[in-house]
Design an enzyme around this catalytic site. Sequence first.
Site, PDB file in Angstrom:
ATOM      1  N   ASP A 263      16.618  18.078  36.735  1.00  0.00           N
ATOM      2  CA  ASP A 263      16.150  18.838  37.895  1.00  0.00           C
ATOM      3  C   ASP A 263      17.338  18.943  38.848  1.00  0.00           C
ATOM      4  OD1 ASP A 263      15.118  19.268  40.607  1.00  0.00           O
ATOM      5  OD2 ASP A 263      13.125  18.948  39.765  1.00  0.00           O
TER       6      ASP A 263
ATOM      7  N   LYS B 149      15.453  10.964  38.470  1.00  0.00           N
ATOM      8  CA  LYS B 149      15.618  11.365  39.870  1.00  0.00           C
ATOM      9  C   LYS B 149      16.483  10.342  40.578  1.00  0.00           C
ATOM     10  CE  LYS B 149      12.695  13.139  43.599  1.00  0.00           C
ATOM     11  NZ  LYS B 149      11.347  13.559  43.994  1.00  0.00           N
TER      12      LYS B 149
ATOM     13  N   HIS C 115      14.954  21.940  35.381  1.00  0.00           N
ATOM     14  CA  HIS C 115      14.095  22.252  36.518  1.00  0.00           C
ATOM     15  C   HIS C 115      15.022  22.804  37.579  1.00  0.00           C
ATOM     16  CE1 HIS C 115      10.218  19.641  36.020  1.00  0.00           C
ATOM     17  NE2 HIS C 115      10.308  20.617  35.142  1.00  0.00           N
TER      18      HIS C 115
ATOM     19  N   HIS D 125      17.707  16.667  41.844  1.00  0.00           N
ATOM     20  CA  HIS D 125      17.548  15.229  41.662  1.00  0.00           C
ATOM     21  C   HIS D 125      18.852  14.444  41.538  1.00  0.00           C
ATOM     22  CE1 HIS D 125      13.074  15.305  40.199  1.00  0.00           C
ATOM     23  NE2 HIS D 125      13.264  15.902  41.357  1.00  0.00           N
TER      24      HIS D 125
ATOM     25  N   GLU E 183      12.297  13.224  32.830  1.00  0.00           N
ATOM     26  CA  GLU E 183      12.976  13.694  34.053  1.00  0.00           C
ATOM     27  C   GLU E 183      13.311  12.562  35.013  1.00  0.00           C
ATOM     28  OE1 GLU E 183      10.555  16.368  36.346  1.00  0.00           O
ATOM     29  OE2 GLU E 183      12.184  16.893  37.713  1.00  0.00           O
TER      30      GLU E 183
ATOM     31  N   ASP F 289      11.406  24.593  39.668  1.00  0.00           N
ATOM     32  CA  ASP F 289      10.625  23.497  40.253  1.00  0.00           C
ATOM     33  C   ASP F 289      10.997  23.299  41.714  1.00  0.00           C
ATOM     34  OD1 ASP F 289       9.090  21.334  40.835  1.00  0.00           O
ATOM     35  OD2 ASP F 289      10.275  19.886  39.715  1.00  0.00           O
TER      36      ASP F 289
ATOM     37  N   TRP G 184       7.648  13.012  34.392  1.00  0.00           N
ATOM     38  CA  TRP G 184       8.308  12.493  35.594  1.00  0.00           C
ATOM     39  C   TRP G 184       7.353  11.500  36.238  1.00  0.00           C
ATOM     40  CZ3 TRP G 184       6.606  12.958  40.788  1.00  0.00           C
ATOM     41  CH2 TRP G 184       7.456  12.335  41.713  1.00  0.00           C
TER      42      TRP G 184
ATOM     43  N   ASP H  64      13.604  20.063  46.885  1.00  0.00           N
ATOM     44  CA  ASP H  64      12.739  21.144  46.395  1.00  0.00           C
ATOM     45  C   ASP H  64      12.705  22.405  47.257  1.00  0.00           C
ATOM     46  OD1 ASP H  64      11.452  19.854  44.014  1.00  0.00           O
ATOM     47  OD2 ASP H  64      10.970  18.361  45.533  1.00  0.00           O
TER      48      ASP H  64
ATOM     49  N   ASP I  42      15.968  16.756  50.852  1.00  0.00           N
ATOM     50  CA  ASP I  42      14.854  17.406  50.150  1.00  0.00           C
ATOM     51  C   ASP I  42      15.342  17.973  48.830  1.00  0.00           C
ATOM     52  OD1 ASP I  42      12.151  18.484  49.840  1.00  0.00           O
ATOM     53  OD2 ASP I  42      13.229  20.380  49.866  1.00  0.00           O
TER      54      ASP I  42
HETATM   55  C1  RNT Z   1       9.251  15.634  41.172  1.00  0.00           C
HETATM   56  C2  RNT Z   1       9.664  16.313  39.934  1.00  0.00           C
HETATM   57  C3  RNT Z   1       8.621  16.884  39.069  1.00  0.00           C
HETATM   58  C4  RNT Z   1       7.539  17.765  39.567  1.00  0.00           C
HETATM   59  C5  RNT Z   1       6.429  17.271  40.365  1.00  0.00           C
HETATM   60  C6  RNT Z   1       5.375  18.287  40.661  1.00  0.00           C
HETATM   61  O1  RNT Z   1      10.291  15.174  41.890  1.00  0.00           O
HETATM   62  O2  RNT Z   1      10.637  17.275  40.252  1.00  0.00           O
HETATM   63  O3  RNT Z   1       9.288  17.651  38.151  1.00  0.00           O
HETATM   64  O4  RNT Z   1       6.909  18.160  38.426  1.00  0.00           O
HETATM   65  O5  RNT Z   1       6.845  16.725  41.517  1.00  0.00           O
HETATM   66 ZN    ZN Z   2      11.368  18.566  38.615  1.00  0.00          ZN
END
Ligand code: RNT
Ligand code: ZN
Length: 419
Positions: A260, A229, A287, A263, A227, A327, A186, A297, A295
């Site tokens: 992810d 986003k 992920h 994302h 990955e 993740d 990523w 995450d 956000d």
């Molecule tokens: C970031 C990604 C990535 C992560 C890092 C730590 O948006 O999701 O996968 O590994 O940010």
């Molecule tokens: Zn990720």
Amino acid sequence: MIKDYDNITLKNYENAKSIFADYGVDTEKALEEFSKIKVSVHCWQGDDVKGLEKSEGVASQNLVTGNYMGAATTGDEIRSDLDMATSLSPLKHKINLHSFYSEGNNPRNKQEYKDFSKWVSWAKEKGYGLDFNASFFTHEMMDGNLSITSTKKEVRDFWIEVGQRSREIAYQIGKELNDVCVNNIWVPDGMKDIPADRFYFRNLLRESLDAILEKKYDKKYLVDALEGKLFSIGAESFTTGSHDFYLAYAIKNNVGICMDTGHYHLTESVADKISAVSPFVSDILLHISRGVRWDSDHVVLQTDELLSLFEEITRGGLLGKIHIGLDYFDASINRVAAWAIGLRAAAKAALTALLQPFGELKKAELEGDYTKRLFVTDDMKNLPYNAVWEYILLKDNVSTGKSVIDKIKLYEKDVLSKR
Ligand code: RNT
Ligand code: ZN
């Protein structure tokens, strides 16, 4: 000694088994499938994505909020916290590393396998698998948000080397553990505002990836994933590595894709993408995260989105084929709890998906009986999944209910608060 409570759990399980049998579900078979599930735990929740390079004053490209006490600052602390978290989960685990968790002295672009040997011996001792990521962030060679797509050749070359080294290390790890190590890429590369020439940056990304992925490795030990986003804070207008870019690249070049769940647009379903993408890509890495507004995450919880991911994985016969990882990062709560909550939510979703009366749903669908399919879709929400869950925890000696948080609080008092 069997306590009363345990007797109740066993009785509940027997009852649940016959209720599931009524719906044509073989609970024992579901348990057997469940026992094979491996989830990769992201080590970076333990230290708020800081890494072990002592990079004081260097900008981070990952936004982590909160300052709850007890963040890990050494490899040993992260490992101890991870052991605590995995002890609260009934799954099998891999640990997902980033290259800036090196414990050697080599600079990022000259890293070697031995810089990670402590992680590997610990993983061997505890029976964890390992996954890997090249860290394209938190480093003085970052050109703002840009790494492998910087307009400066020396910057691109540095990061290409980081990517190549990371694959080599991941391959060595895989060989050492005699297991597949997934190496994920990523990059935060993108633009806060509207780029003049999107083609130029995407060309650079393609060229840099070609260079990173040039060397071929035995897929038994190393699987590559890319990955994408939608956007990041500070790169709201343009993300060079979008999902479309990587999906097209992955198909053309026979590498894996990482999706992810944080994302994408909030109403976009990653679960829906699995059946669309899996016939055409060599590997899928998930992920699992929880996106909330802007956000990507938040800590994973038992949401419908999470369940639908596992429905697709199990119904598609992809358990053991798809690589599943977590993740997310939250620095405003106990970090061990953040891991444990996400792991248990994922485990519960996987179990629920395995216990659903898919046969019944499918039969109704093939018969064109959409009325029955809709009824079962809703009615199956009331089946006694939790009785089976409690049984697994009892059988595997994993804490249930309130004792989970009691154990975490004790660890916080004895270990985390002393840091
Ligand atoms: C970031 C990604 C990535 C992560 C890092 C730590 O948006 O999701 O996968 O590994 O940010
Ligand atoms: Zn990720």
